[in-house]
Design a protein around this motif. Structure first.
Motif, PDB file in Angstrom:
ATOM      1  N   ASP A   1     -31.358  30.265  14.032  1.00 42.40           N
ATOM      2  CA  ASP A   1     -31.701  28.908  14.469  1.00 42.40           C
ATOM      3  C   ASP A   1     -30.866  27.868  13.733  1.00 42.40           C
ATOM      4  O   ASP A   1     -30.350  26.930  14.341  1.00 42.40           O
ATOM      5  N   VAL A   2     -30.724  28.031  12.432  1.00 42.21           N
ATOM      6  CA  VAL A   2     -29.957  27.073  11.626  1.00 42.21           C
ATOM      7  C   VAL A   2     -28.478  27.120  12.023  1.00 42.21           C
ATOM      8  O   VAL A   2     -27.841  26.078  12.217  1.00 42.21           O
ATOM      9  N   GLN A   3     -27.938  28.319  12.151  1.00 38.41           N
ATOM     10  CA  GLN A   3     -26.538  28.462  12.544  1.00 38.41           C
ATOM     11  C   GLN A   3     -26.303  27.891  13.940  1.00 38.41           C
ATOM     12  O   GLN A   3     -25.328  27.173  14.168  1.00 38.41           O
ATOM     13  N   GLY A   4     -27.215  28.193  14.864  1.00 39.56           N
ATOM     14  CA  GLY A   4     -27.085  27.692  16.227  1.00 39.56           C
ATOM     15  C   GLY A   4     -27.132  26.174  16.287  1.00 39.56           C
ATOM     16  O   GLY A   4     -26.371  25.544  17.028  1.00 39.56           O
ATOM     17  N   ALA A   5     -28.014  25.580  15.503  1.00 41.46           N
ATOM     18  CA  ALA A   5     -28.113  24.115  15.480  1.00 41.46           C
ATOM     19  C   ALA A   5     -26.799  23.508  14.996  1.00 41.46           C
ATOM     20  O   ALA A   5     -26.325  22.510  15.545  1.00 41.46           O
ATOM     21  N   TRP A   6     -26.197  24.102  13.969  1.00 40.63           N
ATOM     22  CA  TRP A   6     -24.931  23.593  13.452  1.00 40.63           C
ATOM     23  C   TRP A   6     -23.815  23.781  14.481  1.00 40.63           C
ATOM     24  O   TRP A   6     -23.047  22.853  14.755  1.00 40.63           O
ATOM     25  N   LEU A   7     -23.744  24.971  15.063  1.00 43.61           N
ATOM     26  CA  LEU A   7     -22.696  25.252  16.040  1.00 43.61           C
ATOM     27  C   LEU A   7     -22.812  24.364  17.282  1.00 43.61           C
ATOM     28  O   LEU A   7     -21.796  23.888  17.802  1.00 43.61           O
ATOM     29  N   ARG A   8     -24.030  24.113  17.749  1.00 44.12           N
ATOM     30  CA  ARG A   8     -24.225  23.275  18.945  1.00 44.12           C
ATOM     31  C   ARG A   8     -23.681  21.863  18.753  1.00 44.12           C
ATOM     32  O   ARG A   8     -23.253  21.221  19.712  1.00 44.12           O
ATOM     33  N   ARG A   9     -23.679  21.396  17.520  1.00 40.72           N
ATOM     34  CA  ARG A   9     -23.179  20.042  17.264  1.00 40.72           C
ATOM     35  C   ARG A   9     -21.686  19.928  17.515  1.00 40.72           C
ATOM     36  O   ARG A   9     -21.159  18.828  17.690  1.00 40.72           O
ATOM     37  N   GLY A  10     -20.974  21.043  17.596  1.00 40.84           N
ATOM     38  CA  GLY A  10     -19.548  21.018  17.897  1.00 40.84           C
ATOM     39  C   GLY A  10     -19.222  21.066  19.375  1.00 40.84           C
ATOM     40  O   GLY A  10     -18.078  20.858  19.763  1.00 40.84           O
ATOM     41  N   LEU A  11     -20.231  21.328  20.209  1.00 39.89           N
ATOM     42  CA  LEU A  11     -19.972  21.484  21.640  1.00 39.89           C
ATOM     43  C   LEU A  11     -19.366  20.238  22.283  1.00 39.89           C
ATOM     44  O   LEU A  11     -18.510  20.351  23.161  1.00 39.89           O
ATOM     45  N   ASN A  12     -19.794  19.065  21.887  1.00 41.67           N
ATOM     46  CA  ASN A  12     -19.322  17.833  22.520  1.00 41.67           C
ATOM     47  C   ASN A  12     -18.361  17.040  21.651  1.00 41.67           C
ATOM     48  O   ASN A  12     -18.086  15.883  21.947  1.00 41.67           O
TER      49      ASN A  12
END
Length: 105
Positions: free
Chosen positions: A15-26
């Motif tokens: 969950d923590v890794q996914g939250a960080w990675l999602r911030r790079g999508l846009n």
């Protein structure tokens, strides 16, 4: 020859890794933030785990802050976030497929 097994922890971000990675999508170039939503530095363990899994890559060195890891999202990271992760070595419950494993021996 059989492929090396990947550990289950590398098949999907936490969950923590996914939250960080999602911030790079846009972000332009998939740039990942150095700080979380509360202004705290992203934990080094989170960054290093994502680098090791191939979901992020080092982008460039920051000459003013050499200890900061400036990273960007990789295609593997985008795939992991979309849920289309392929894990040929394990079944859905994380155990080896005995029939396939037996065929490889």
């Amino acid at each position: 020859m059989a492929k090396p097994r990947r550990s289950p922890s590398r098949s999907a971000p936490s969950d923590v890794q996914g939250a960080w990675l999602r911030r790079g999508l846009n972000q332009p170039g998939g740039k990942l933030p150095l700080f979380d939503e509360r202004g705290q530095r992203v934990k080094k363990a989170t960054v290093e785990a994502c680098l090791k899994a191939g979901w992020a890559e080092r982008w460039f060195d920051n000459p003013l802050k050499p200890d900061w890891l400036v990273c960007r999202l990789t295609e593997a990271g985008r795939t992991a976030l979309s849920g289309n992760v392929r894990d040929d070595e394990t079944s859905a419950d994380g155990t080896e497929d005995d029939a396939r494993q037996g065929a490889l021996i």
